[in-house]
Enzyme design. Structure first.
Site, mmCIF file in Angstrom:
data_model
loop_
_atom_site.group_PDB
_atom_site.id
_atom_site.type_symbol
_atom_site.label_atom_id
_atom_site.label_comp_id
_atom_site.label_asym_id
_atom_site.label_seq_id
_atom_site.Cartn_x
_atom_site.Cartn_y
_atom_site.Cartn_z
ATOM 1 N N HIS A 4 -9.279 -57.822 -6.668
ATOM 2 C CA HIS A 4 -8.877 -56.449 -6.350
ATOM 3 C C HIS A 4 -7.435 -56.069 -4.821
ATOM 4 O O HIS A 4 -6.914 -55.810 -4.820
ATOM 5 C CB HIS A 4 -10.300 -56.405 -4.268
ATOM 6 C CG HIS A 4 -9.987 -55.085 -3.576
ATOM 7 N ND1 HIS A 4 -10.678 -54.188 -4.721
ATOM 8 C CD2 HIS A 4 -9.844 -54.596 -2.146
ATOM 9 C CE1 HIS A 4 -9.989 -52.449 -4.155
ATOM 10 N NE2 HIS A 4 -9.812 -53.482 -2.193
ATOM 11 N N ARG A 34 -8.828 -61.442 3.888
ATOM 12 C CA ARG A 34 -8.579 -59.875 4.042
ATOM 13 C C ARG A 34 -9.726 -59.459 5.271
ATOM 14 O O ARG A 34 -10.176 -59.740 4.208
ATOM 15 C CB ARG A 34 -7.703 -59.180 3.107
ATOM 16 C CG ARG A 34 -7.190 -57.600 3.534
ATOM 17 C CD ARG A 34 -7.135 -56.951 2.811
ATOM 18 N NE ARG A 34 -8.173 -56.661 2.175
ATOM 19 C CZ ARG A 34 -8.285 -55.580 1.057
ATOM 20 N NH1 ARG A 34 -7.857 -54.612 1.853
ATOM 21 N NH2 ARG A 34 -8.925 -55.703 0.825
ATOM 22 N N GLU A 44 -16.576 -51.426 8.580
ATOM 23 C CA GLU A 44 -16.544 -52.404 7.058
ATOM 24 C C GLU A 44 -17.304 -53.440 7.667
ATOM 25 O O GLU A 44 -16.711 -53.871 8.903
ATOM 26 C CB GLU A 44 -15.672 -51.872 6.589
ATOM 27 C CG GLU A 44 -15.671 -50.714 5.863
ATOM 28 C CD GLU A 44 -13.733 -50.407 5.211
ATOM 29 O OE1 GLU A 44 -13.114 -51.703 5.244
ATOM 30 O OE2 GLU A 44 -14.215 -49.313 4.136
ATOM 31 N N ARG A 100 -16.516 -59.867 2.340
ATOM 32 C CA ARG A 100 -16.159 -60.022 1.058
ATOM 33 C C ARG A 100 -16.764 -60.882 0.354
ATOM 34 O O ARG A 100 -17.477 -60.721 -1.138
ATOM 35 C CB ARG A 100 -15.080 -59.514 0.886
ATOM 36 C CG ARG A 100 -14.918 -57.964 1.308
ATOM 37 C CD ARG A 100 -14.028 -57.282 0.437
ATOM 38 N NE ARG A 100 -14.040 -55.596 1.129
ATOM 39 C CZ ARG A 100 -12.421 -54.780 0.674
ATOM 40 N NH1 ARG A 100 -11.721 -55.515 0.495
ATOM 41 N NH2 ARG A 100 -12.663 -53.337 1.299
ATOM 42 N N HIS A 106 -13.862 -58.458 -5.033
ATOM 43 C CA HIS A 106 -14.046 -56.833 -4.053
ATOM 44 C C HIS A 106 -15.669 -57.572 -4.929
ATOM 45 O O HIS A 106 -15.964 -57.042 -6.358
ATOM 46 C CB HIS A 106 -13.725 -55.131 -5.036
ATOM 47 C CG HIS A 106 -13.994 -54.506 -3.358
ATOM 48 N ND1 HIS A 106 -15.468 -54.100 -3.822
ATOM 49 C CD2 HIS A 106 -13.354 -54.022 -2.686
ATOM 50 C CE1 HIS A 106 -15.900 -53.673 -2.818
ATOM 51 N NE2 HIS A 106 -14.810 -53.090 -2.328
HETATM 52 C C1 LIG Z 1 -9.684 -49.221 -5.249
HETATM 53 C C2 LIG Z 1 -8.063 -48.781 -4.431
HETATM 54 C C3 LIG Z 1 -8.835 -48.994 -2.869
HETATM 55 C C4 LIG Z 1 -8.663 -49.752 -1.808
HETATM 56 N N1 LIG Z 1 -8.925 -49.905 -0.962
HETATM 57 C C5 LIG Z 1 -8.529 -49.615 0.529
HETATM 58 C C6 LIG Z 1 -8.686 -49.277 1.645
HETATM 59 O O1 LIG Z 1 -9.854 -49.137 2.140
HETATM 60 N N2 LIG Z 1 -8.640 -49.841 3.232
HETATM 61 C C7 LIG Z 1 -7.168 -51.057 2.600
HETATM 62 O O2 LIG Z 1 -6.846 -51.227 3.685
HETATM 63 N N3 LIG Z 1 -7.239 -51.486 1.893
HETATM 64 C C8 LIG Z 1 -7.402 -50.700 0.504
HETATM 65 N N4 LIG Z 1 -6.891 -50.884 -1.017
HETATM 66 C C9 LIG Z 1 -5.439 -52.595 -0.861
HETATM 67 C C10 LIG Z 1 -4.339 -51.344 -0.564
HETATM 68 O O3 LIG Z 1 -4.351 -49.489 -1.027
HETATM 69 C C11 LIG Z 1 -3.247 -51.754 -1.074
HETATM 70 O O4 LIG Z 1 -2.905 -53.326 -0.520
HETATM 71 C C12 LIG Z 1 -2.231 -51.112 -0.714
HETATM 72 O O5 LIG Z 1 -2.398 -49.724 -0.864
HETATM 73 C C13 LIG Z 1 -1.191 -51.779 -0.966
HETATM 74 O O6 LIG Z 1 0.225 -50.817 -1.134
HETATM 75 P P1 LIG Z 1 1.936 -51.413 -1.445
HETATM 76 O O7 LIG Z 1 2.293 -50.062 -1.009
HETATM 77 O O8 LIG Z 1 2.517 -53.148 -1.062
HETATM 78 O O9 LIG Z 1 1.366 -51.389 -3.163
HETATM 79 P P2 LIG Z 1 1.416 -51.101 -3.951
HETATM 80 O O10 LIG Z 1 0.359 -49.745 -3.542
HETATM 81 O O11 LIG Z 1 -0.387 -50.958 -4.716
HETATM 82 O O12 LIG Z 1 2.721 -50.016 -4.462
HETATM 83 C C14 LIG Z 1 2.581 -50.916 -5.448
HETATM 84 C C15 LIG Z 1 4.135 -50.179 -5.966
HETATM 85 O O13 LIG Z 1 4.904 -51.036 -6.434
HETATM 86 C C16 LIG Z 1 5.991 -50.358 -7.975
HETATM 87 N N5 LIG Z 1 5.678 -51.238 -9.040
HETATM 88 C C17 LIG Z 1 5.584 -52.680 -9.299
HETATM 89 N N6 LIG Z 1 6.392 -53.136 -9.898
HETATM 90 C C18 LIG Z 1 7.315 -52.529 -9.630
HETATM 91 C C19 LIG Z 1 8.870 -53.049 -10.584
HETATM 92 N N7 LIG Z 1 8.664 -54.082 -10.850
HETATM 93 N N8 LIG Z 1 9.849 -52.123 -10.089
HETATM 94 C C20 LIG Z 1 9.451 -51.143 -9.479
HETATM 95 N N9 LIG Z 1 8.150 -50.608 -9.009
HETATM 96 C C21 LIG Z 1 7.787 -51.632 -8.873
HETATM 97 C C22 LIG Z 1 4.354 -49.702 -8.376
HETATM 98 O O14 LIG Z 1 4.050 -48.878 -9.496
HETATM 99 C C23 LIG Z 1 3.615 -49.425 -6.917
HETATM 100 O O15 LIG Z 1 4.617 -48.084 -7.151
HETATM 101 C C24 LIG Z 1 -7.486 -50.509 -2.300
HETATM 102 C C25 LIG Z 1 -6.924 -51.099 -3.130
HETATM 103 C C26 LIG Z 1 -7.778 -50.771 -4.286
HETATM 104 C C27 LIG Z 1 -6.851 -51.274 -5.890
#
Ligand SMILES: Cc1cc2nc3c(=O)[nH]c(=O)nc-3n(C[C@H](O)[C@H](O)[C@H](O)COP(=O)(O)OP(=O)(O)OC[C@H]3O[C@@H](n4cnc5c(N)ncnc54)[C@H](O)[C@@H]3O)c2cc1C
Length: 538
Positions: free
Chosen positions: A352, A387, A123, A291, A243
């Site tokens: 993104h 990132r 990537e 990006r 993105h």
């Molecule tokens: C479409 C897309 C594609 C991506 N592709 C990649 C990839 O290929 N590789 C990569 O490394 N990264 C990728 N990313 C980025 C990566 O997916 C995210 O940075 C990562 O998944 C974040 O994980 P997280 O657990 O920190 O948050 P998230 O997975 O966003 O989870 C956040 C959680 O917190 C909950 N929440 C929020 N506020 C509250 C609240 N007040 N009370 C209770 N719960 C709450 C939400 O409901 C959710 O369950 C992508 C992102 C997107 C959007």
């Protein structure tokens, strides 16, 4: 003039509970933390704002970056990460991350994750093939599947449809609890307090602050805003990665589907209306440039030509390869009547990834005792000003596992009894103001920024009307949190008078070596105060 922070309307607790640890969020970071805590005997509560399947994690298509190829090295992964971070990475933290990543990912394998066999992916910004895929372009769904199954099989209590509101601290400023709203179908909140000495924020980013974002509707900057209201240190909030290849649908708002970067890794090319490559000659890595470079080239091209969007030409991959390697992308396109093997895919940049967030170390420790932040909500010094693709899932899993291990070993610390204090209260922000604010953010705090535009955003923030929603409801909570995230971002962006990483100022077009430091913000008496300084040692 920087407008003051808006606090939430007062709430009255109607229920009480206790826990040793409350994990807020059920993405890769939160579930990794909960899985690591599950065997500890601690009373662990996990809050899911919606269903257990919410958040960005299940949407991740591209992959997860780890060093597994003998030709590759930790030094190379670290160096690529540090180059992408444009002078703001914490080298020691980056080195720790890349070295911890293989064992954290091996844990997912032990939980049953099925990664794609065969060659590793490439990537943008990576100098080696080191991207692990699953299900072709469904890495996030696969990680989430095994983490969910592990949590369901454990004694961890999951509270779905339960939203974190604000911290409760003891008289020494340590975490003593968390106010939580149980959300009903109408968006009303039944508010209670969970007494706990440890809160792990894993709430993801704040993409919904923009009119177009790849982030789902529940990613509204709640963890960032909650930490801000509690006075925690926040870092590098101005750095949002846009993105380049977000599917363009005329008039769409909120979440838009992502067209994975891996498609360009496999040979897809960004072209204009005349079919000419727009990245040729712009950067040595062409379509696989970082990006921010690709997004900026696209915005420049679109501004010059007046086009609302550009195109991704993936026709050279052919039907078979598209179907086997990119099933998610193909089905997204087909659902909109686009056949990627024969037609161009309309694309434009969209918000993104939040590179900044709550200042934390790789174990999640923040500037408030008992408050931890992991995953996208945290700013650990790994991503700096930008990132590197596929490093976020890696960081979410590593930090999640680490905070879980840390809190499993921590001396059991009973939740302190009163006197406790909660954060100040105010009018909150009216939900109807979200549209205007998101439009201003995308137009003036997006891929390219300048002082005049950012001052306009601050003026919009100042003029947003207060909510009259008493008692507090979910819509007001999210609007207020997005207002806070936008306020922090616009303030940090106006103060960073240079272009660096994914923060581009047209009025300060180059990096200023004197500004090669993280910008750390905190709220004091409702106002933002700023300092610059090192990330480590939160
Ligand atoms: C479409 C897309 C594609 C991506 N592709 C990649 C990839 O290929 N590789 C990569 O490394 N990264 C990728 N990313 C980025 C990566 O997916 C995210 O940075 C990562 O998944 C974040 O994980 P997280 O657990 O920190 O948050 P998230 O997975 O966003 O989870 C956040 C959680 O917190 C909950 N929440 C929020 N506020 C509250 C609240 N007040 N009370 C209770 N719960 C709450 C939400 O409901 C959710 O369950 C992508 C992102 C997107 C959007």
């Amino acid at each position: 003039v920087i407008p003051p922070l808006r606090f939430l309307p007062a709430t009255r607790a109607t229920w009480h509970a206790e826990a040793d640890v409350v994990v807020v969020g059920t993405g890769a970071a939160g579930l990794s933390a909960a899985v690591a805590l599950a065997a500890s005997g601690r009373r662990v509560v996990v809050l899911a704002k919606g269903e257990l399947t919410s958040g960005s994690t299940p949407l991740a298509q591209g992959g997860l970056a780890i060093v597994t190829d003998p030709e590759d090295s930790f030094a190379s992964h670290a160096s690529d990460t540090i180059v992408a971070a444009a002078g703001l990475a914490d080298d020691a933290i980056v080195n720790e991350l890349v070295r911890s990543a293989p064992s954290a990912v091996a844990l997912l394998g032990q939980l049953g994750a099925r990664f794609d066999a065969g060659s590793l992916g490439l990537e943008g910004g990576h100098s080696h093939r080191r991207i692990v895929h699953a299900g072709g372009d469904a890495i996030g769904a696969e990680l989430h599947r095994v983490l969910r199954a592990a949590i369901r099989a454990s004694n961890v209590e999951v509270m779905e449809h339960s939203v974190a509101i604000d911290l409760v601290t003891d008289d020494e400023g340590r975490v003593a609890g968390l106010s939580v709203g149980r959300v009903d179908a109408s968006g009303s909140l039944e508010v209670g307090v969970i007494a706990t000495p440890a809160v792990v924020l894993a709430t993801g980013g704040y993409g919904q602050a923009f009119a177009s974002s790849t982030n789902p509707a529940d990613v509204t900057g709640d963890g960032l805003a909650l930490a801000a209201r509690a006075g925690a240190e926040l870092a590098n909030v101005e750095f949002v990665q846009f993105h380049p290849t977000v599917l363009f649908v005329k008039g769409a708002r909120g979440q838009s589907p992502l067209i994975t970067e891996a498609l360009r890794g496999a040979g897809g090319v960004i072209v204009d209306d005349d079919g000419r490559s727009i990245m040729r000659g712009e950067h040595p890595l062409g379509d696989l440039a970082p990006r921010d470079v690709v997004a900026y080239s696209m915005v420049k091209h679109m501004n010059n030509s007046g086009a609302t969007h550009l195109w991704l030409d993936a026709r050279s991959l052919g039907t078979g390869r598209l179907a086997s390697q990119f099933p998610t992308t193909v089905s997204i396109c087909r659902s909109l009547g686009i056949e990627p093997s024969t037609a161009l895919i309309p694309i434009a940049p969209g918000a993104h990834y939040a590179c900044g967030g709550v200042r934390a170390d790789l174990d999640g420790r923040t500037s408030i005792a008992g408050l931890f932040a992991v995953g996208e909500v945290a700013a650990t010094g790994v991503h700096g000003a930008n990132r590197l693709a596929s490093n976020s899932l890696t960081e979410a899993v590593v930090s999640g596992c680490r905070v879980g291990a840390l809190l499993s070993q921590a001396t059991r610390n009973e939740a302190t009894s009163p006197p406790v204090s909660s954060v100040p209260t105010g009018g909150g922000v009216r939900a109807s103001s979200r549209n205007a604010l998101a439009t201003a953010m995308s137009r003036h705090a997006g891929v390219v920024r300048d002082r005049e535009g950012l001052e306009h955003v601050l003026a919009v923030l100042e003029s947003t009307t207060s909510s009259d929603a008493t008692p507090l409801d979910l819509a007001t909570l999210e609007a207020t949190n997005l207002h806070t995230a936008s306020l922090l971002l616009a303030t940090a962006a106006i103060q960073r008078e240079e272009s660096r990483g994914c923060h581009r100022r047209s009025d300060f077009a180059t990096p200023d070596p004197a500004l090669a430091q993280p910008q750390i913000l905190r709220i004091r008496d409702g106002q933002i105060v700023t300092r610059t300084g090192a990330m480590a040692g939160a």
